[in-house]
Design a protein around this motif. Structure first.
Motif, PDB file in Angstrom:
ATOM      1  N   GLY A   1      44.761 -10.055   5.473  1.00  0.00           N
ATOM      2  CA  GLY A   1      44.842 -11.475   5.109  1.00  0.00           C
ATOM      3  C   GLY A   1      45.425 -11.792   3.743  1.00  0.00           C
ATOM      4  N   GLY A   2      46.108 -10.824   3.133  1.00  0.00           N
ATOM      5  CA  GLY A   2      46.684 -11.066   1.792  1.00  0.00           C
ATOM      6  C   GLY A   2      47.651 -12.244   1.772  1.00  0.00           C
ATOM      7  N   TRP A   3      48.481 -12.344   2.784  1.00  0.00           N
ATOM      8  CA  TRP A   3      49.450 -13.448   2.807  1.00  0.00           C
ATOM      9  C   TRP A   3      48.764 -14.746   3.241  1.00  0.00           C
ATOM     10  CZ3 TRP A   3      55.007 -11.712   4.660  1.00  0.00           C
ATOM     11  CH2 TRP A   3      55.407 -10.615   3.876  1.00  0.00           C
ATOM     12  N   THR A   4      47.852 -14.618   4.206  1.00  0.00           N
ATOM     13  CA  THR A   4      47.082 -15.810   4.621  1.00  0.00           C
ATOM     14  C   THR A   4      46.349 -16.388   3.413  1.00  0.00           C
ATOM     15  OG1 THR A   4      46.832 -15.072   6.903  1.00  0.00           O
ATOM     16  CG2 THR A   4      45.152 -16.560   6.085  1.00  0.00           C
TER      17      THR A   4
ATOM     18  N   GLU B   1      46.763 -11.744  19.120  1.00  0.00           N
ATOM     19  CA  GLU B   1      47.895 -11.698  20.060  1.00  0.00           C
ATOM     20  C   GLU B   1      49.008 -10.834  19.486  1.00  0.00           C
ATOM     21  OE1 GLU B   1      49.387 -15.481  21.488  1.00  0.00           O
ATOM     22  OE2 GLU B   1      47.502 -16.420  20.839  1.00  0.00           O
ATOM     23  N   ASP B   2      49.957 -10.539  20.361  1.00  0.00           N
ATOM     24  CA  ASP B   2      51.146  -9.809  19.918  1.00  0.00           C
ATOM     25  C   ASP B   2      52.060 -10.788  19.176  1.00  0.00           C
ATOM     26  OD1 ASP B   2      53.509  -8.477  19.596  1.00  0.00           O
ATOM     27  OD2 ASP B   2      53.601  -7.701  21.642  1.00  0.00           O
ATOM     28  N   GLY B   3      52.299 -10.498  17.920  1.00  0.00           N
ATOM     29  CA  GLY B   3      53.122 -11.400  17.103  1.00  0.00           C
ATOM     30  C   GLY B   3      54.550 -11.560  17.604  1.00  0.00           C
ATOM     31  N   PHE B   4      55.026 -10.571  18.332  1.00  0.00           N
ATOM     32  CA  PHE B   4      56.405 -10.674  18.846  1.00  0.00           C
ATOM     33  C   PHE B   4      56.493 -11.632  20.025  1.00  0.00           C
ATOM     34  CE2 PHE B   4      56.540  -6.563  16.615  1.00  0.00           C
ATOM     35  CZ  PHE B   4      57.627  -6.803  15.793  1.00  0.00           C
TER      36      PHE B   4
ATOM     37  N   CYS C   1      56.034 -13.275   8.028  1.00  0.00           N
ATOM     38  CA  CYS C   1      55.903 -12.138   8.950  1.00  0.00           C
ATOM     39  C   CYS C   1      55.880 -10.824   8.169  1.00  0.00           C
ATOM     40  CB  CYS C   1      57.089 -12.154   9.922  1.00  0.00           C
ATOM     41  SG  CYS C   1      57.142 -10.691  10.953  1.00  0.00           S
ATOM     42  N   ASP C   2      54.849 -10.041   8.378  1.00  0.00           N
ATOM     43  CA  ASP C   2      54.718  -8.745   7.698  1.00  0.00           C
ATOM     44  C   ASP C   2      54.450  -7.652   8.729  1.00  0.00           C
ATOM     45  OD1 ASP C   2      54.620  -7.013   5.575  1.00  0.00           O
ATOM     46  OD2 ASP C   2      52.611  -7.563   4.910  1.00  0.00           O
ATOM     47  N   MET C   3      54.995  -7.825   9.951  1.00  0.00           N
ATOM     48  CA  MET C   3      54.782  -6.815  10.994  1.00  0.00           C
ATOM     49  C   MET C   3      55.831  -5.721  10.854  1.00  0.00           C
ATOM     50  SD  MET C   3      54.126  -9.007  14.443  1.00  0.00           S
ATOM     51  CE  MET C   3      55.667  -9.872  14.392  1.00  0.00           C
TER      52      MET C   3
ATOM     53  N   VAL D   1      48.045 -14.250  13.086  1.00  0.00           N
ATOM     54  CA  VAL D   1      48.272 -13.540  14.349  1.00  0.00           C
ATOM     55  C   VAL D   1      48.206 -12.032  14.106  1.00  0.00           C
ATOM     56  CG1 VAL D   1      49.843 -13.271  16.300  1.00  0.00           C
ATOM     57  CG2 VAL D   1      49.801 -15.450  15.026  1.00  0.00           C
ATOM     58  N   ASP D   2      47.203 -11.389  14.682  1.00  0.00           N
ATOM     59  CA  ASP D   2      47.026  -9.940  14.493  1.00  0.00           C
ATOM     60  C   ASP D   2      45.810  -9.511  15.300  1.00  0.00           C
ATOM     61  OD1 ASP D   2      46.657  -7.275  13.385  1.00  0.00           O
ATOM     62  OD2 ASP D   2      47.771  -7.938  11.629  1.00  0.00           O
ATOM     63  N   ASN D   3      45.840  -8.305  15.818  1.00  0.00           N
ATOM     64  CA  ASN D   3      44.680  -7.781  16.545  1.00  0.00           C
ATOM     65  C   ASN D   3      43.613  -7.209  15.619  1.00  0.00           C
ATOM     66  OD1 ASN D   3      44.004  -7.865  19.159  1.00  0.00           O
ATOM     67  ND2 ASN D   3      45.286  -6.157  19.814  1.00  0.00           N
TER      68      ASN D   3
ATOM     69  N   PRO E   1      42.193 -10.335  -0.145  1.00  0.00           N
ATOM     70  CA  PRO E   1      41.813  -9.172   0.667  1.00  0.00           C
ATOM     71  C   PRO E   1      42.767  -7.981   0.584  1.00  0.00           C
ATOM     72  CG  PRO E   1      42.465 -10.996   2.088  1.00  0.00           C
ATOM     73  CD  PRO E   1      42.580 -11.486   0.687  1.00  0.00           C
ATOM     74  N   SER E   2      43.982  -8.161   0.077  1.00  0.00           N
ATOM     75  CA  SER E   2      44.869  -6.993  -0.056  1.00  0.00           C
ATOM     76  C   SER E   2      45.877  -7.228  -1.168  1.00  0.00           C
ATOM     77  CB  SER E   2      45.605  -6.702   1.259  1.00  0.00           C
ATOM     78  OG  SER E   2      46.570  -7.707   1.502  1.00  0.00           O
ATOM     79  N   ARG E   3      46.362  -6.128  -1.735  1.00  0.00           N
ATOM     80  CA  ARG E   3      47.309  -6.230  -2.854  1.00  0.00           C
ATOM     81  C   ARG E   3      48.627  -6.879  -2.424  1.00  0.00           C
ATOM     82  NH1 ARG E   3      46.246  -4.686  -7.668  1.00  0.00           N
ATOM     83  NH2 ARG E   3      48.373  -5.097  -8.317  1.00  0.00           N
ATOM     84  N   SER E   4      48.920  -6.798  -1.124  1.00  0.00           N
ATOM     85  CA  SER E   4      50.206  -7.347  -0.695  1.00  0.00           C
ATOM     86  C   SER E   4      50.259  -8.863  -0.846  1.00  0.00           C
ATOM     87  CB  SER E   4      50.545  -6.912   0.722  1.00  0.00           C
ATOM     88  OG  SER E   4      49.648  -7.501   1.607  1.00  0.00           O
ATOM     89  N   THR E   5      49.147  -9.470  -1.190  1.00  0.00           N
ATOM     90  CA  THR E   5      49.140 -10.905  -1.488  1.00  0.00           C
ATOM     91  C   THR E   5      50.191 -11.235  -2.555  1.00  0.00           C
ATOM     92  OG1 THR E   5      47.653 -12.761  -1.878  1.00  0.00           O
ATOM     93  CG2 THR E   5      47.363 -10.877  -3.334  1.00  0.00           C
TER      94      THR E   5
HETATM   95  C1  LIG Z   1      51.364  -4.494   6.432  1.00  0.00           C
HETATM   96  S1  LIG Z   1      50.101  -5.106   7.425  1.00  0.00           S
HETATM   97  C2  LIG Z   1      50.040  -6.797   6.990  1.00  0.00           C
HETATM   98  C3  LIG Z   1      49.365  -7.051   5.671  1.00  0.00           C
HETATM   99  C4  LIG Z   1      49.160  -8.528   5.420  1.00  0.00           C
HETATM  100  N1  LIG Z   1      50.412  -9.253   5.224  1.00  0.00           N
HETATM  101  C5  LIG Z   1      48.312  -8.749   4.208  1.00  0.00           C
HETATM  102  O1  LIG Z   1      48.819  -9.285   3.211  1.00  0.00           O
HETATM  103  O2  LIG Z   1      47.122  -8.407   4.237  1.00  0.00           O
HETATM  104  C6  LIG Z   1      50.870  -5.171   9.001  1.00  0.00           C
HETATM  105  C7  LIG Z   1      49.998  -5.784  10.075  1.00  0.00           C
HETATM  106  O3  LIG Z   1      50.845  -6.039  11.184  1.00  0.00           O
HETATM  107  C8  LIG Z   1      50.038  -5.922  12.349  1.00  0.00           C
HETATM  108  N2  LIG Z   1      50.925  -5.798  13.514  1.00  0.00           N
HETATM  109  C9  LIG Z   1      51.765  -4.788  13.826  1.00  0.00           C
HETATM  110  N3  LIG Z   1      52.384  -5.046  15.001  1.00  0.00           N
HETATM  111  C10 LIG Z   1      51.940  -6.258  15.403  1.00  0.00           C
HETATM  112  C11 LIG Z   1      52.224  -7.078  16.528  1.00  0.00           C
HETATM  113  N4  LIG Z   1      53.070  -6.696  17.469  1.00  0.00           N
HETATM  114  N5  LIG Z   1      51.593  -8.261  16.615  1.00  0.00           N
HETATM  115  C12 LIG Z   1      50.712  -8.669  15.671  1.00  0.00           C
HETATM  116  N6  LIG Z   1      50.420  -7.937  14.589  1.00  0.00           N
HETATM  117  C13 LIG Z   1      51.018  -6.742  14.460  1.00  0.00           C
HETATM  118  C14 LIG Z   1      49.158  -4.722  12.086  1.00  0.00           C
HETATM  119  O4  LIG Z   1      47.993  -4.775  12.894  1.00  0.00           O
HETATM  120  C15 LIG Z   1      48.869  -4.874  10.580  1.00  0.00           C
HETATM  121  O5  LIG Z   1      47.622  -5.515  10.374  1.00  0.00           O
END
Ligand SMILES: C[S@@+](CC[C@H](N)C(=O)[O-])C[C@H]1O[C@@H](n2cnc3c(N)ncnc32)[C@H](O)[C@@H]1O
Length: 287
Positions: free
Chosen positions: A223-226, A259-262, A276-278, A239-241, A185-189
């Motif tokens: 979802g690239g990392w997932t 949920e809030d990842g933090f 973690c990619d937040m 975990v992400d909104n 789903p994303s290049r960051s995979t």
């Molecule tokens: C760079 S993107 C992640 C890309 C993902 N790793 C991928 O490969 O597709 C950052 C994500 O972090 C999420 N994010 C930012 N702050 C967050 C928090 N406090 N809790 C959960 N997710 C958060 C954003 O909604 C965004 O979808």
């Protein structure tokens, strides 16, 4: 040659410099790091000539988190004459490397420097021939001998040096060549896949990336990392909104936690992986 050159991902120069400075000091190798933001490399300049070689011999490359490659280099070669770029490079290596096993003509991983890659490819063949003639390189490739690196940071401007085959990255520019999976789903995979290749030895993949493990992906969307974790047959708490890619949800291996990842706390204790990619100061989330 008194400098250690480290390649890194652009944007991580400060982290790379802090890491090499700490590791060098631990070994009582004193010097200072030169850092240029977003350049894709860091230079650690040792006060003693012989310390650069000592550093690349005693610091296990696999311990470094931010460096993609580690080598010894001399002074920057500038204004290489267009009619003969090869002689100054050969001159720099004479008496430094003998019977090298490979040549890599490289550039930093920046968009600007990538424009030089075509030139690098062109230079490689005649340069290799000259280095062989001068006995700096063996007449055949050998994985057991030092690797000669020529690192162009601008047209006509390069660092020249060598890395040790048992303590370097085997990859050109220090980057494994990975193909973007068309269904991701994303290049960051590719970032997580690169991390797996760099940090986990191939013979440990089965044990450490084994199927059936539980993983948490903080800031997971889209979802690239997932995707990578799912590919290794793991169960993933994403975990992400934001919206997760439906293709991942369809696998049945992903639980989407809005949920809030933090603040997230996993309900189970047998989590093997946490990625973690937040971005910490992202404003889309209420603080
Ligand atoms: C760079 S993107 C992640 C890309 C993902 N790793 C991928 O490969 O597709 C950052 C994500 O972090 C999420 N994010 C930012 N702050 C967050 C928090 N406090 N809790 C959960 N997710 C958060 C954003 O909604 C965004 O979808």
């Amino acid at each position: 040659m008194n400098k250690v050159l480290l390649y890194c991902r652009p944007g991580f120069e400060k982290e790379c410099a802090a890491e090499i400075s700490a590791k060098a000091t631990e070994r009582e190798i004193f010097g200072f790091a030169r850092v240029k933001d977003d350049s894709g490399y860091v230079l650690y300049e040792c006060y003693q000539q012989e310390d650069a070689e000592k550093l690349i011999q005693t610091l296990p490359f696999s311990e470094l988190i931010f460096a993609r490659q580690m080598l010894v280099v001399g002074e920057l070669l500038r204004d290489l004459p267009q009619e003969d770029r090869i002689s100054p490079i050969v001159g720099m290596l004479t008496g430094v490397v003998e019977k090298g096993g490979d040549l890599r003509v490289e550039v930093p991983d920046t968009n600007q420097a990538k424009e030089l890659t075509k030139f690098c490819r062109k230079l490689t063949v005649p340069l290799r021939a000259s280095l062989r003639e001068s006995k700096i390189l063996l007449n055949y490739e050998s994985p057991k001998r030092p690797v000669v690196h020529v690192f162009f940071i601008a047209p006509g401007t390069c660092y020249v040096g060598y890395s040790l085959p048992e303590n370097n990255s085997p990859f050109y520019m220090g980057i494994p060549r990975l193909k973007f999976p068309s269904d991701a789903p994303s290049r960051s995979t590719l970032k997580l896949e690169e991390a797996f290749h760099v940090f986990i030895p191939a013979d440990e993949w089965e044990e450490r990336l084994g199927s059936g493990m539980y993983a948490v992906d903080l800031g997971a969307c889209p979802g690239g990392w997932t995707y990578q974790l799912v590919k290794h047959s793991m169960w993933v708490y994403a975990v992400d909104n934001g919206p997760m890619a439906p293709s991942l949800m369809d696998t049945g291996q992903v639980t989407h936690c809005r949920e809030d990842g933090f603040k997230y706390r996993p309900a189970r204790s047998n989590i093997s992986w946490l990625v973690c990619d937040m971005v910490e100061n992202q404003c889309a989330w209420p603080v």
